[in-house]
Design an enzyme around this catalytic site. Sequence first.
Site, mmCIF file in Angstrom:
data_model
loop_
_atom_site.group_PDB
_atom_site.id
_atom_site.type_symbol
_atom_site.label_atom_id
_atom_site.label_comp_id
_atom_site.label_asym_id
_atom_site.label_seq_id
_atom_site.Cartn_x
_atom_site.Cartn_y
_atom_site.Cartn_z
ATOM 1 C CG HIS A 117 -1.443 -3.451 -5.091
ATOM 2 N ND1 HIS A 117 -0.649 -2.235 -5.069
ATOM 3 C CD2 HIS A 117 -2.678 -3.413 -4.689
ATOM 4 C CE1 HIS A 117 -1.508 -1.655 -4.179
ATOM 5 N NE2 HIS A 117 -2.637 -2.208 -3.969
ATOM 6 N NE ARG A 118 -3.554 0.508 -5.508
ATOM 7 C CZ ARG A 118 -3.095 1.748 -4.668
ATOM 8 N NH1 ARG A 118 -2.464 3.035 -5.117
ATOM 9 N NH2 ARG A 118 -3.257 1.658 -3.495
ATOM 10 C CD GLU A 136 -5.924 -4.346 -6.118
ATOM 11 O OE1 GLU A 136 -6.741 -3.524 -5.187
ATOM 12 O OE2 GLU A 136 -5.061 -3.615 -6.470
ATOM 13 C CG ASP A 189 -8.275 0.026 -6.582
ATOM 14 O OD1 ASP A 189 -8.528 -0.657 -5.424
ATOM 15 O OD2 ASP A 189 -7.127 0.010 -7.128
ATOM 16 C CG HIS A 232 -6.291 3.415 -4.998
ATOM 17 N ND1 HIS A 232 -6.033 4.397 -4.106
ATOM 18 C CD2 HIS A 232 -6.328 2.209 -4.129
ATOM 19 C CE1 HIS A 232 -5.989 4.006 -2.685
ATOM 20 N NE2 HIS A 232 -6.127 2.504 -2.939
ATOM 21 C CD GLU A 247 -9.758 -1.902 -2.546
ATOM 22 O OE1 GLU A 247 -10.016 -1.228 -1.644
ATOM 23 O OE2 GLU A 247 -8.740 -2.553 -2.850
ATOM 24 C CE LYS A 250 -10.335 2.662 -3.016
ATOM 25 N NZ LYS A 250 -9.360 2.240 -1.787
ATOM 26 C CG ASP A 262 3.238 -1.679 -5.688
ATOM 27 O OD1 ASP A 262 1.874 -2.096 -5.633
ATOM 28 O OD2 ASP A 262 3.569 -1.086 -4.754
#
Length: 245
Positions: free
Chosen positions: A7-8, A34, A36, A49, A111, A113, A230
């Site tokens: 995640h990120r 992943e 953003d 993000h 993703e 945003k 994370d």
Amino acid sequence: MTKIFAHRGSKGTHPENTLSAFREAVRVGSDGIELDVQLSKDGQLVVIHDETINRTTDGTGTVGDMTVKELQEYDAGSWFSMEYATEKIPTFTEVLDLLTEIGFTGTLNIELKTDQYDYPGIEQKLVKLIQKQQPVFEVIYSSFNPLTLERLGEIDPQTKKAWIMVGDKFTILFSKYLLLIDSIHPSFTWFSKMEKELIDYPKYIRPWTVNEESAMILCFKRNVDAFHTDYPAQAIQCRNKLADN
């Protein structure tokens, strides 16, 4: 086998959405990454993000009001640790180049945003860049914004798409019949309470954000397609431990 999406990047161990976080995610063997994307003032795709730079840099301001040159003047790593003081907000092209260079072959979950600010033209720019770069890894588009997913479906019907959601009984029912998506990305809090509603659910499920070992084990037991965490290294270790038992 349930896949593990960083995640990120490896957000729990490195400053989120930076090249160091993505490099670490690949190093530990994450199945997916992943990130953003938003648009800068000069129309470039940047990886961050929040709609402002306040939380994850030493500056202040709105992403869409600043050029890439202005955005990259700020330190995007020291807030996490002085060890990462040289990290900048990366452009999406820089991330693609890094992942190609270090041999990433998993899934990149992008993703858009657009849930707070619906950047005009962001979908076209993203698809055009992906088609130009032709990455060797799989790409998934995701968003909280159904209009973004609809526009992506018109521009690029082939690439897989996921609807990100906090979740409730209505959205899970509606999502079953939403043809432009092949997966949902629900919050883990909602996912953990909705076992009956998700029995025989016809699309892929990838909860977020799964950081506790007990939550990881639940995702493995329910055999979801993937989950976002994370701490990808910890999640891989948990998966290996379950496989050995």
